[in-house]
Write a protein that holds these residues in place. Sequence first.
Motif, PDB file in Angstrom:
ATOM      1  N   LYS A 104      15.614 104.957  59.157  1.00  0.00           N
ATOM      2  CA  LYS A 104      14.893 106.041  59.853  1.00  0.00           C
ATOM      3  C   LYS A 104      15.822 106.843  60.770  1.00  0.00           C
ATOM      4  O   LYS A 104      16.791 106.307  61.316  1.00  0.00           O
ATOM      5  CB  LYS A 104      13.727 105.470  60.652  1.00  0.00           C
ATOM      6  N   ALA A 105      15.479 108.123  60.951  1.00  0.00           N
ATOM      7  CA  ALA A 105      16.179 108.940  61.945  1.00  0.00           C
ATOM      8  C   ALA A 105      15.721 108.491  63.334  1.00  0.00           C
ATOM      9  O   ALA A 105      14.637 107.933  63.484  1.00  0.00           O
ATOM     10  CB  ALA A 105      15.856 110.412  61.727  1.00  0.00           C
ATOM     11  N   LYS A 106      16.573 108.747  64.329  1.00  0.00           N
ATOM     12  CA  LYS A 106      16.303 108.293  65.705  1.00  0.00           C
ATOM     13  C   LYS A 106      14.950 108.742  66.227  1.00  0.00           C
ATOM     14  O   LYS A 106      14.239 107.993  66.881  1.00  0.00           O
ATOM     15  CB  LYS A 106      17.380 108.870  66.618  1.00  0.00           C
ATOM     16  N   SER A 107      14.569 109.980  65.924  1.00  0.00           N
ATOM     17  CA  SER A 107      13.377 110.559  66.549  1.00  0.00           C
ATOM     18  C   SER A 107      12.056 110.065  65.952  1.00  0.00           C
ATOM     19  O   SER A 107      10.993 110.370  66.481  1.00  0.00           O
ATOM     20  CB  SER A 107      13.442 112.080  66.437  1.00  0.00           C
ATOM     21  N   VAL A 108      12.101 109.313  64.860  1.00  0.00           N
ATOM     22  CA  VAL A 108      10.833 108.866  64.251  1.00  0.00           C
ATOM     23  C   VAL A 108      10.145 107.871  65.191  1.00  0.00           C
ATOM     24  O   VAL A 108      10.768 106.930  65.681  1.00  0.00           O
ATOM     25  CB  VAL A 108      11.070 108.213  62.869  1.00  0.00           C
ATOM     26  N   LEU A 109       8.866 108.100  65.443  1.00  0.00           N
ATOM     27  CA  LEU A 109       8.125 107.286  66.413  1.00  0.00           C
ATOM     28  C   LEU A 109       8.036 105.823  65.993  1.00  0.00           C
ATOM     29  O   LEU A 109       7.769 105.528  64.821  1.00  0.00           O
ATOM     30  CB  LEU A 109       6.694 107.814  66.546  1.00  0.00           C
ATOM     31  N   PRO A 110       8.200 104.898  66.952  1.00  0.00           N
ATOM     32  CA  PRO A 110       8.038 103.466  66.623  1.00  0.00           C
ATOM     33  C   PRO A 110       6.617 103.139  66.155  1.00  0.00           C
ATOM     34  O   PRO A 110       6.420 102.208  65.387  1.00  0.00           O
ATOM     35  CB  PRO A 110       8.369 102.743  67.934  1.00  0.00           C
ATOM     36  N   GLN A 111       5.633 103.927  66.600  1.00  0.00           N
ATOM     37  CA  GLN A 111       4.244 103.697  66.136  1.00  0.00           C
ATOM     38  C   GLN A 111       4.133 103.908  64.631  1.00  0.00           C
ATOM     39  O   GLN A 111       3.302 103.300  63.968  1.00  0.00           O
ATOM     40  CB  GLN A 111       3.273 104.675  66.816  1.00  0.00           C
ATOM     41  N   VAL A 112       4.958 104.790  64.089  1.00  0.00           N
ATOM     42  CA  VAL A 112       4.924 105.085  62.660  1.00  0.00           C
ATOM     43  C   VAL A 112       5.621 103.991  61.856  1.00  0.00           C
ATOM     44  O   VAL A 112       5.159 103.589  60.792  1.00  0.00           O
ATOM     45  CB  VAL A 112       5.577 106.467  62.370  1.00  0.00           C
ATOM     46  N   THR A 113       6.723 103.482  62.399  1.00  0.00           N
ATOM     47  CA  THR A 113       7.546 102.544  61.617  1.00  0.00           C
ATOM     48  C   THR A 113       7.215 101.091  61.932  1.00  0.00           C
ATOM     49  O   THR A 113       7.849 100.189  61.383  1.00  0.00           O
ATOM     50  CB  THR A 113       9.036 102.769  61.911  1.00  0.00           C
ATOM     51  N   GLY A 114       6.256 100.868  62.823  1.00  0.00           N
ATOM     52  CA  GLY A 114       5.962  99.498  63.232  1.00  0.00           C
ATOM     53  C   GLY A 114       7.160  98.886  63.950  1.00  0.00           C
ATOM     54  O   GLY A 114       7.375  97.683  63.888  1.00  0.00           O
ATOM     55  N   GLY A 115       7.942  99.741  64.617  1.00  0.00           N
ATOM     56  CA  GLY A 115       9.093  99.262  65.374  1.00  0.00           C
ATOM     57  C   GLY A 115      10.290  98.885  64.511  1.00  0.00           C
ATOM     58  O   GLY A 115      11.286  98.369  65.020  1.00  0.00           O
ATOM     59  N   GLN A 116      10.197  99.132  63.201  1.00  0.00           N
ATOM     60  CA  GLN A 116      11.325  98.784  62.323  1.00  0.00           C
ATOM     61  C   GLN A 116      12.350  99.913  62.300  1.00  0.00           C
ATOM     62  O   GLN A 116      12.081 101.019  62.745  1.00  0.00           O
ATOM     63  CB  GLN A 116      10.810  98.546  60.906  1.00  0.00           C
ATOM     64  N   ASP A 117      13.511  99.624  61.713  1.00  0.00           N
ATOM     65  CA  ASP A 117      14.558 100.647  61.659  1.00  0.00           C
ATOM     66  C   ASP A 117      14.508 101.450  60.353  1.00  0.00           C
ATOM     67  O   ASP A 117      15.437 102.144  59.996  1.00  0.00           O
ATOM     68  CB  ASP A 117      15.941 100.005  61.859  1.00  0.00           C
ATOM     69  N   THR A 118      13.408 101.306  59.626  1.00  0.00           N
ATOM     70  CA  THR A 118      13.264 102.047  58.369  1.00  0.00           C
ATOM     71  C   THR A 118      11.977 102.869  58.394  1.00  0.00           C
ATOM     72  O   THR A 118      11.085 102.617  59.207  1.00  0.00           O
ATOM     73  CB  THR A 118      13.166 101.075  57.171  1.00  0.00           C
ATOM     74  N   VAL A 119      11.889 103.833  57.489  1.00  0.00           N
ATOM     75  CA  VAL A 119      10.672 104.651  57.396  1.00  0.00           C
ATOM     76  C   VAL A 119      10.325 104.849  55.913  1.00  0.00           C
ATOM     77  O   VAL A 119      11.221 104.971  55.071  1.00  0.00           O
ATOM     78  CB  VAL A 119      10.864 105.996  58.130  1.00  0.00           C
TER      79      VAL A 119
END
Length: 351
Positions: A104-119
């Motif tokens: 994931k890019a830095k700006s992607v919200l943690p709420q969207v990714t479930g706190g993971q480093d991927t999207v």
Amino acid sequence: MSDLIAKALEVLHEGGLVAIPTETVYGLAADASNPEAVEKIFSTKGRPSGHPLIVHIAQATSSDELSDDAWRELLLPWVRDISPAALALAKAFWPGPLTIILPKAKSVLPQVTGGQDTVGIRCPRHPVAQDLLARFHGGLAAPSANRFGRISPTSAEHVREEFADQHIMVLDGGPCEVGIESTIVDLSRWDQLGYVILRPGAISAEMIQAALLGAQVEMPHQISQQLDINQPRVSGSLSAHYAPRTKMFLYPSGQLASVLPSALKSKNKLAWVHFPSEASVDLDYLKTQKINVVEKILPTQSDELARQLYALLRQLDQENYDGIAFEDLPTDSAWDAVKDRLGRAVVGSGS
Ligand code: TXA
Ligand code: MG
């Protein structure tokens, strides 16, 4: 612009939710860059936080030669390191029923990714979804528009039934053409695990492998020991999911009579769901047992069953049977995706 699309855009820009048609299933969409809007998805669905959402993006509109750059530009707000494999899959299958997991890019919200480093990113091909996305100028986070653990909706009517007690705007795009959720392929951990299908769907492992010029593509069971099973990276990976409330069981072709649970053997109302080739000897047996049987005949093509499966499960649930007997599906790989959903429905059924 249609008034409904204009209204949907207004709701989304104000941080509200809109149910949208896609070619797979209906989604419950929110502005992926608005944390409060994304939180509403979780509270509305009753979905535990930590389950990542897919971000839906508009399609690249430039010609073939330029499309690498066009896809790169569309992915840039969401993805760090856009690999050649990601571009190859975007060009081959988008817009369409494929979700790609990427760093994931830095700006992607943690709420969207479930706190993971991927999207997870998907570009849907339903014209209403595309029209909305093209005008939205951003990403839409959207899970399937059902309550957590329940059957995904494949019509606007299903969505209204799911959230009957809430005021949610539903864009009606007709029945979904594919009928089961997108294939999910994880490209983010290729250095440790290779390319992995996390959820089978209409885009098969073979199709993905061909688009990646023959690179190895793994199915989840091939690497399950290496995946952290305590972390639900894919909520669709929970074994009970997409579930009807009526208890359902699978039986091997031709063997219904011998495996019928004894609880169903007296004056019960049973739905018997089977292929046209299934022997009628079982029906005679059921009649001698005084079981009230209602037959449903399945389509013989896997893509046709995928299209119809969720509507069929909803209908069966509403017809109030004491049990649902479902003939097991053929073993060849064309049936993998629909078999996956049916298996989860069986495990979660009856609760
Ligand atoms: O066809 C579809 O994919 C539909 C339509 C609406 O686009 N959406 C859908 O969303 O099925 P949902 O939330 O019901 O299922 C998405 C799955 C979840 O199981 C989630 O855990 C997984 O995708 N997912 C999303 N982001 C992920 C990530 N970064 N890593 C691993 N899994 C991810
Ligand atoms: Mg879902």
